[in-house]
Scaffold this motif. Sequence first.
Motif, PDB file in Angstrom:
ATOM      1  N   PRO A  52       0.828  -1.215   0.000  1.00 22.31           N
ATOM      2  CA  PRO A  52       0.000   0.000   0.000  1.00 22.31           C
ATOM      3  C   PRO A  52       0.862   1.265   0.000  1.00 22.31           C
ATOM      4  O   PRO A  52       1.907   1.312   0.664  1.00 22.31           O
ATOM      5  N   VAL A  56      -2.645   5.194   1.925  1.00 14.67           N
ATOM      6  CA  VAL A  56      -3.496   4.032   2.184  1.00 14.67           C
ATOM      7  C   VAL A  56      -3.006   3.284   3.425  1.00 14.67           C
ATOM      8  O   VAL A  56      -3.817   2.784   4.222  1.00 14.67           O
ATOM      9  N   SER A  60      -5.383   2.724   6.631  1.00 13.20           N
ATOM     10  CA  SER A  60      -5.700   1.357   7.059  1.00 13.20           C
ATOM     11  C   SER A  60      -5.656   1.201   8.577  1.00 13.20           C
ATOM     12  O   SER A  60      -6.184   0.226   9.120  1.00 13.20           O
ATOM     13  N   THR A  82      -4.135   3.538 -11.420  1.00 13.51           N
ATOM     14  CA  THR A  82      -4.202   2.188 -10.872  1.00 13.51           C
ATOM     15  C   THR A  82      -3.025   1.378 -11.398  1.00 13.51           C
ATOM     16  O   THR A  82      -2.893   1.169 -12.602  1.00 13.51           O
ATOM     17  N   THR A  85      -1.627  -1.117  -7.027  1.00 12.24           N
ATOM     18  CA  THR A  85      -2.598  -0.655  -6.047  1.00 12.24           C
ATOM     19  C   THR A  85      -3.464   0.418  -6.703  1.00 12.24           C
ATOM     20  O   THR A  85      -3.140   0.925  -7.770  1.00 12.24           O
ATOM     21  N   CYS A  88      -4.419   6.653  -4.886  1.00  8.45           N
ATOM     22  CA  CYS A  88      -4.481   7.182  -3.522  1.00  8.45           C
ATOM     23  C   CYS A  88      -5.451   8.352  -3.436  1.00  8.45           C
ATOM     24  O   CYS A  88      -6.083   8.556  -2.391  1.00  8.45           O
ATOM     25  N   ALA A  91      -8.767   6.921  -2.769  1.00  5.51           N
ATOM     26  CA  ALA A  91      -8.849   6.389  -1.399  1.00  5.51           C
ATOM     27  C   ALA A  91      -9.084   7.507  -0.396  1.00  5.51           C
ATOM     28  O   ALA A  91      -9.871   7.353   0.557  1.00  5.51           O
ATOM     29  N   GLU A  94     -12.739   8.784  -0.824  1.00  4.87           N
ATOM     30  CA  GLU A  94     -13.709   7.822  -0.273  1.00  4.87           C
ATOM     31  C   GLU A  94     -13.662   7.770   1.251  1.00  4.87           C
ATOM     32  O   GLU A  94     -14.670   7.456   1.896  1.00  4.87           O
ATOM     33  N   ALA A  95     -12.476   8.089   1.824  1.00  2.12           N
ATOM     34  CA  ALA A  95     -12.356   8.092   3.291  1.00  2.12           C
ATOM     35  C   ALA A  95     -12.947   9.353   3.899  1.00  2.12           C
ATOM     36  O   ALA A  95     -13.081   9.437   5.131  1.00  2.12           O
TER      37      ALA A  95
END
Length: 349
Positions: A52, A56, A60, A82, A85, A88, A91, A94-95
């Motif tokens: 990662p 990420v 995590s 992409t 992985t 970012c 990610a 989305e977080a």
Amino acid sequence: MAVNAAERSAMDRALQLATRGPRGANPQVGAVILSPDGTVLAEGWHQGAGTPHAEVDALSKLAPGDARGATAVVTLEPCNHTGRTGPCAVALIEAGVARVVYALDDPGAESGGGAERLRAAGVDVDSGEQADAAHALIDGWLTAQRLGRPHITVKWAQSLDGRAAAADGSSQWITGPAARADVHHRRAEADAIVVGTGTVLADDPALTARDGDALLSHQPVPVVIGSRPTPTDAAVHRHPHSPLFYDTHDLHAVTADLHARGIQRVFVEGGPTLASAFIQAGLADRVLAYIAPVLLGGDKLALGDIGVASIDHARRLTIDEWVPLGPDLLAVARPAAPTDPQNQNEGAA
């Protein structure tokens, strides 16, 4: 929105975290996630290709929803592609991260653009915080990205009259202890040290970076180029890293493979034949010429044919530094740019 004190402190920490990751095909990156009041929520760093990325890795360590409204402080722009992985930038979006502070733009044609993607999603983005420190950290990776191959230093030691050895082939030691110590510390800055089979058979070098008899903390990977076999009891087999052998004279193929392995900086120390081949192939980004105040005469030149048929085709260099090393002198040079005044043809003095 200006970068605040908590974010600056987090960038200091992110830079420290980045150094925990290995130098290789991917850059060293660190990340810190801050709460809206500046409290550190999580930390992460990139631990190597296929693992990662730093952002990420940090995310995590949080429960779902814990990063909502948080600030991500990262040493490199969050990626936008992409590979092994996912992106970012996605990610972080989305977080629920509300703000991103990063040091350096990602130079990749595919991986760059993460900041734009974040802004399009409504994330506040600030770039350039401690950019110089982040650049210094991953300078080797950035250079390799720009060149499409490792950065290559070609080193040799020579007498004042340009010889690498006496008439009988003996060459230890042309330079003194201070110059030899300098070589070892510069070896330790490289990811790989390259010699030819001729040097291995003639000198049986260890190809380690040492301080006296002690190994320095970082050791370059030994690389041997040439078709002649290396004896099984050669010193190179006792190196801390397993040596790489290339049964070819195609230096472009060798450097391409080293680049694919994540080698960023190469130190060529293989004698006149190999040094000349790298220079003739245009594969010398930096030259280190250690010059000793001794005269040897004879035909054991420090460089052989480098493809210069006339003075009009001379390979002009720009001297970056002259370094006194005891009685010896080190010239640190690079190929002169076409517009550099030193690259203009000059008449005989």
